[in-house]
Design a protein around this motif. Structure first.
Motif, mmCIF file in Angstrom:
data_model
loop_
_atom_site.group_PDB
_atom_site.id
_atom_site.type_symbol
_atom_site.label_atom_id
_atom_site.label_comp_id
_atom_site.label_asym_id
_atom_site.label_seq_id
_atom_site.Cartn_x
_atom_site.Cartn_y
_atom_site.Cartn_z
ATOM 1 N N GLN A 1 0.538 -1.125 0.181
ATOM 2 C CA GLN A 1 -0.264 0.312 0.232
ATOM 3 C C GLN A 1 1.126 1.326 -0.135
ATOM 4 O OE1 GLN A 1 -4.385 0.978 2.075
ATOM 5 N NE2 GLN A 1 -1.760 1.989 4.009
ATOM 6 N N ASP A 2 2.190 1.241 0.778
ATOM 7 C CA ASP A 2 2.767 2.717 1.037
ATOM 8 C C ASP A 2 3.860 2.574 -0.395
ATOM 9 O OD1 ASP A 2 2.535 3.384 3.279
ATOM 10 O OD2 ASP A 2 4.630 2.428 4.295
ATOM 11 N N LEU A 3 3.844 1.595 -1.073
ATOM 12 C CA LEU A 3 4.440 1.358 -2.707
ATOM 13 C C LEU A 3 3.395 2.039 -3.159
ATOM 14 C CD1 LEU A 3 6.331 -2.071 -2.348
ATOM 15 C CD2 LEU A 3 7.480 0.255 -2.993
ATOM 16 N N PHE A 4 1.736 1.983 -3.405
ATOM 17 C CA PHE A 4 1.100 2.050 -4.599
ATOM 18 C C PHE A 4 1.173 3.941 -3.937
ATOM 19 C CE2 PHE A 4 -3.519 3.800 -5.666
ATOM 20 C CZ PHE A 4 -3.479 3.240 -6.981
ATOM 21 N N PHE A 5 0.937 3.808 -2.994
ATOM 22 C CA PHE A 5 0.637 5.702 -2.724
ATOM 23 C C PHE A 5 1.681 6.527 -2.962
ATOM 24 C CE2 PHE A 5 -3.680 3.711 -0.742
ATOM 25 C CZ PHE A 5 -3.942 4.584 -1.318
ATOM 26 N N ALA A 6 2.990 5.755 -2.718
ATOM 27 C CA ALA A 6 3.856 6.380 -3.079
ATOM 28 C C ALA A 6 4.216 6.700 -4.266
ATOM 29 C CB ALA A 6 4.999 6.392 -2.413
ATOM 30 N N TRP A 7 3.702 6.102 -5.498
ATOM 31 C CA TRP A 7 3.825 6.534 -6.710
ATOM 32 C C TRP A 7 3.256 7.304 -7.086
ATOM 33 C CZ3 TRP A 7 -0.033 4.345 -10.176
ATOM 34 C CH2 TRP A 7 0.440 4.797 -11.432
ATOM 35 N N LEU A 8 1.478 6.509 -6.280
ATOM 36 C CA LEU A 8 1.007 7.753 -7.065
ATOM 37 C C LEU A 8 0.969 9.472 -6.540
ATOM 38 C CD1 LEU A 8 -1.971 7.064 -8.339
ATOM 39 C CD2 LEU A 8 -3.147 7.271 -6.166
ATOM 40 N N LYS A 9 1.523 9.105 -5.313
ATOM 41 C CA LYS A 9 1.646 10.755 -4.982
ATOM 42 C C LYS A 9 2.832 11.328 -6.167
ATOM 43 C CE LYS A 9 0.048 10.772 -0.124
ATOM 44 N NZ LYS A 9 -0.710 12.352 -0.086
ATOM 45 N N GLU A 10 3.310 10.563 -6.259
ATOM 46 C CA GLU A 10 5.329 10.755 -7.554
ATOM 47 C C GLU A 10 4.311 11.398 -8.811
ATOM 48 O OE1 GLU A 10 9.868 9.740 -9.001
ATOM 49 O OE2 GLU A 10 8.612 9.185 -6.987
ATOM 50 N N ASN A 11 3.510 10.327 -9.068
ATOM 51 C CA ASN A 11 2.649 10.009 -10.861
ATOM 52 C C ASN A 11 1.781 10.968 -11.090
ATOM 53 O OD1 ASN A 11 5.400 8.717 -11.902
ATOM 54 N ND2 ASN A 11 4.962 7.625 -10.817
ATOM 55 N N TYR A 12 1.347 10.861 -9.687
ATOM 56 C CA TYR A 12 -0.051 11.468 -10.906
ATOM 57 C C TYR A 12 -0.463 12.580 -8.742
ATOM 58 C CZ TYR A 12 0.164 8.718 -14.092
ATOM 59 O OH TYR A 12 0.314 7.666 -15.461
ATOM 60 N N PRO A 13 0.130 13.346 -8.762
ATOM 61 C CA PRO A 13 0.044 14.474 -7.578
ATOM 62 C C PRO A 13 -1.441 14.894 -7.070
ATOM 63 C CG PRO A 13 1.091 15.376 -9.089
ATOM 64 C CD PRO A 13 1.024 14.257 -9.436
ATOM 65 N N GLU A 14 -2.655 14.826 -7.976
ATOM 66 C CA GLU A 14 -3.740 15.509 -8.360
ATOM 67 C C GLU A 14 -4.568 14.314 -7.798
ATOM 68 O OE1 GLU A 14 -4.404 18.715 -8.653
ATOM 69 O OE2 GLU A 14 -2.183 18.538 -8.475
ATOM 70 N N CYS A 15 -4.136 12.899 -7.868
ATOM 71 C CA CYS A 15 -5.390 12.311 -7.508
ATOM 72 C C CYS A 15 -5.381 11.835 -6.005
ATOM 73 C CB CYS A 15 -4.714 11.145 -7.892
ATOM 74 S SG CYS A 15 -6.073 9.300 -8.276
ATOM 75 N N ILE A 16 -7.038 11.867 -5.797
ATOM 76 C CA ILE A 16 -6.704 11.709 -4.155
ATOM 77 C C ILE A 16 -6.449 9.656 -4.130
ATOM 78 C CG2 ILE A 16 -8.616 12.111 -2.569
ATOM 79 C CD1 ILE A 16 -9.918 13.585 -4.233
ATOM 80 N N CYS A 17 -5.934 10.291 -2.689
ATOM 81 C CA CYS A 17 -4.927 8.572 -2.365
ATOM 82 C C CYS A 17 -6.179 7.926 -0.811
ATOM 83 C CB CYS A 17 -3.999 8.687 -1.176
ATOM 84 S SG CYS A 17 -2.880 9.085 -2.611
ATOM 85 N N VAL A 18 -7.267 6.782 -1.341
ATOM 86 C CA VAL A 18 -8.658 6.634 0.107
ATOM 87 C C VAL A 18 -8.407 5.525 -0.172
ATOM 88 C CG1 VAL A 18 -11.079 6.712 -0.978
ATOM 89 C CG2 VAL A 18 -9.749 7.491 -1.984
ATOM 90 N N GLY A 19 -7.981 5.506 1.675
ATOM 91 C CA GLY A 19 -8.114 3.416 2.213
ATOM 92 C C GLY A 19 -8.747 3.540 3.617
ATOM 93 N N PRO A 20 -8.816 2.492 4.320
ATOM 94 C CA PRO A 20 -8.381 1.306 3.667
ATOM 95 C C PRO A 20 -9.632 0.342 2.657
ATOM 96 C CG PRO A 20 -8.788 0.422 5.320
ATOM 97 C CD PRO A 20 -8.687 1.920 5.377
ATOM 98 N N SER A 21 -10.875 0.480 2.394
ATOM 99 C CA SER A 21 -11.504 0.113 1.920
ATOM 100 C C SER A 21 -12.086 -1.250 2.440
ATOM 101 C CB SER A 21 -11.494 -0.289 0.246
ATOM 102 O OG SER A 21 -12.248 -0.718 -0.400
ATOM 103 N N THR A 22 -11.434 -1.575 4.170
ATOM 104 C CA THR A 22 -12.350 -2.880 4.329
ATOM 105 C C THR A 22 -13.396 -3.150 4.363
ATOM 106 O OG1 THR A 22 -11.642 -1.467 6.853
ATOM 107 C CG2 THR A 22 -9.557 -2.884 5.612
ATOM 108 N N THR A 23 -13.672 -4.542 5.336
ATOM 109 C CA THR A 23 -14.590 -4.267 5.372
ATOM 110 C C THR A 23 -15.410 -5.501 6.688
ATOM 111 O OG1 THR A 23 -17.348 -5.487 4.183
ATOM 112 C CG2 THR A 23 -15.343 -6.511 4.199
ATOM 113 N N GLY A 24 -16.032 -4.904 7.740
ATOM 114 C CA GLY A 24 -16.241 -5.094 9.224
ATOM 115 C C GLY A 24 -14.717 -5.419 9.841
ATOM 116 N N GLY A 25 -14.931 -6.619 10.537
ATOM 117 C CA GLY A 25 -13.266 -6.117 11.917
ATOM 118 C C GLY A 25 -13.445 -5.432 12.759
#
Length: 509
Positions: free
Chosen positions: A209-233
């Motif tokens: 998850q860190d790898l994905f959002f770090a990549w996203l912030k570097e390459n597509y900084p306008e994109c909103i980072c959303v998570g963790p999308s869990t269900t229950g627990g």
């Protein structure tokens, strides 16, 4: 006894400003590519005259896919009727995700010739994704996705790589419809059952998850980072007090699950929005596997049932505050029940839950609720393939037309027969819009109006709570010639207004 409510024309305390796209929805990845999704109920099961039954099994997810699902062709996102009805709802977020998104290969250069590469489950073509982008652009929506994270991309011991995600984000940006927000994965707390590599652990997920959002912030900084999308627990359990009565859905039959804390504790890349999934319980399709997680239709108007969404939201607020402080809270999947919806999901009976969830959530926090789905399965706003609008479609259409962004404290405690909520007017004029839900099926609710009001009274056709057609002020809500949305005009009222048993009223002052 019948409840009596006195409305105020002003002087209410404002609670917060809501995201104007509060009411949004999902288009399943499996719809876009074609694939398995929940089998439809029969007309008798929808009407409540025919029982739905599945033989209990110990096979878990495998049995679910074999017995409860079927293969569907891709949705036609260019369909004129679909686009017209989607556009009527106004600006929304469209989430293209689901379990299939985690294990889909993006074949944008046509090299696979339709053959699914090893380690994936399905193939997305360039034409199919452009169809999504054209649809989002045509209806003026914003787009949120999740990305591939499966054995075809890497093993549990190997870090996630952006090689597939770059295809999706790159094509979208090049086409002129960039992806506006992203979750790393759909329901990651189900681990391998959601499509992750064999042996995948929460620690592996946190790394990736860190790898994905770090990549996203570097390459597509306008994109909103959303998570963790869990269900229950996280020991989140509601309903009738049973130990397996979690409100998430199919995570209860997954072989291995973990909590939100397991996926977020110690992550290094901050998120912009906190997300989770919410269903009141499980549908009839899964009731034989998890009987205590299913609500009967006779309970759909109960205080206990309608309160579950709000209890779930209140329980998630501290987790949001801990891991993504000061952020919006997005319910990136919601509906009446996990497992494609209950038999009554396509009827008027589910309208009370839908409107109560939107209104109640707004009194707790700011965010977006993504209804599952726009046009797939029995809980879709529109019927699959033919795209005829169901009662919930017209209910949320009125919500989006009438309810403004400012939420007010009505000073009315939520109680049986009187769920009372108030927002500013969507048209920007002075005054308020009240939503009154009379969930009593025995007594009318008396509403004292302070001045002349415009009233939009919703009920099941013929007084039938499981009617497939909803009425507005007594007129059936059905499409007209050339699929025109009906006028949906209010009636004038003053003095004392009666909200009949099982009815919902938008009251504009």
């Amino acid at each position: 006894m019948a409840e009596r409510i006195k409305l105020e024309v002003g002087g209410l305390q404002a609670l917060r400003q809501m995201n104007p796209m509060l009411m949004s929805y999902n288009v399943e990845f499996a719809e876009v590519t074609g694939g398995t999704f929940w089998k439809a109920y029969t007309p008798g099961q929808i009407a409540g005259t025919e029982e739905f039954y599945v033989e209990p099994t110990t096979e878990g997810i495998a049995a679910m896919y074999r017995d409860l699902m079927q293969v569907y062709a891709p949705i036609n996102l260019y369909d004129e009727k679909l686009r017209k009805l989607a556009k009527e709802l106004g600006p929304v977020w469209v989430r293209v995700s689901g379990t299939w998104a985690t294990k889909t290969y993006y074949d944008f250069d046509g090299t696979t010739n339709g053959k699914v590469p090893e380690g994936y489950l399905n193939v997305l073509t360039k034409e199919q994704w452009i169809g999504v982008l054209d649809f989002v652009k045509e209806i003026g929506a914003k787009l949120i996705v999740s990305v591939a994270n499966c054995p075809g991309l890497h093993s549990a011991d190997e870090p996630w790589t952006p090689v597939e995600a770059e295809k999706l984000f790159g094509l979208s940006k090049e086409y002129g419809v960039p992806i506006d927000a992203a979750e790393f994965a759909n329901e990651p707390n189900m681990m391998e059952d959601t499509g992750f590599p064999k042996g995948y652990t929460p620690a592996d997920y946190r790394r990736d998850q860190d790898l994905f959002f770090a990549w996203l912030k570097e390459n597509y900084p306008e994109c909103i980072c959303v998570g963790p999308s869990t269900t229950g627990g996280d020991n989140i359990q509601f309903g009738k007090g049973s130990s397996d009565k979690t409100a998430g859905g199919v995570e209860q039959i997954a072989e291995e699950t973990c909590d939100c804390a397991d996926l977020m504790e110690g992550t290094k890349v901050p998120l912009d929005v906190f997300s989770y999934h919410y269903y009141n319980g499980v549908s009839e399709r899964l009731a034989s596997v998890m009987p205590s997680a299913h609500w009967d239709a006779s309970e759909a108007n109960s205080e206990e049932y309608l309160a579950t969404a709000m209890e779930f939201a209140r329980t998630y607020v501290p987790l949001r505050d801990k891991y993504v402080p000061d952020a919006e809270m997005w319910v990136t999947e919601s509906g009446d029940a996990g497992g494609g919806g209950d038999t009554w999901a396509s009827t008027y009976l589910d309208v009370m839950r839908t409107l109560n969830e939107l209104a109640g959530f707004s009194t707790i926090t700011n965010g977006v609720i993504f209804h599952n789905t726009l046009a797939s399965s029995d809980y879709g706003f529109l019927a699959r393939e033919v795209f005829d609008p169901r009662p919930n479609y017209f209910a949320v259409l009125l919500w989006n037309r009438l309810m403004g962004a400012t939420v007010f404290d009505t000073k009315e405690p939520v109680r049986y027969g009187a769920h009372v909520y108030a927002h500013s007017r969507k048209d920007g004029k002075e005054g308020l819009v009240y939503l009154v839900i009379n969930n009593s099926l025995e007594e009318a609710t008396q509403v004292e109006l302070p001045k002349e009001a415009e009233v939009y009274m919703l009920a099941g056709e013929g007084g039938n709570m499981r009617a497939s057609v909803m009425t507005l002020n007594g007129t059936p809500l059905v499409l007209g010639e050339n699929n025109e949305v009906p006028a949906m005009d209010p009636v004038k009222a003053e003095g004392m207004l009666e909200v009949a048993p099982g009815s919902c009223a938008f009251i504009v002052l």
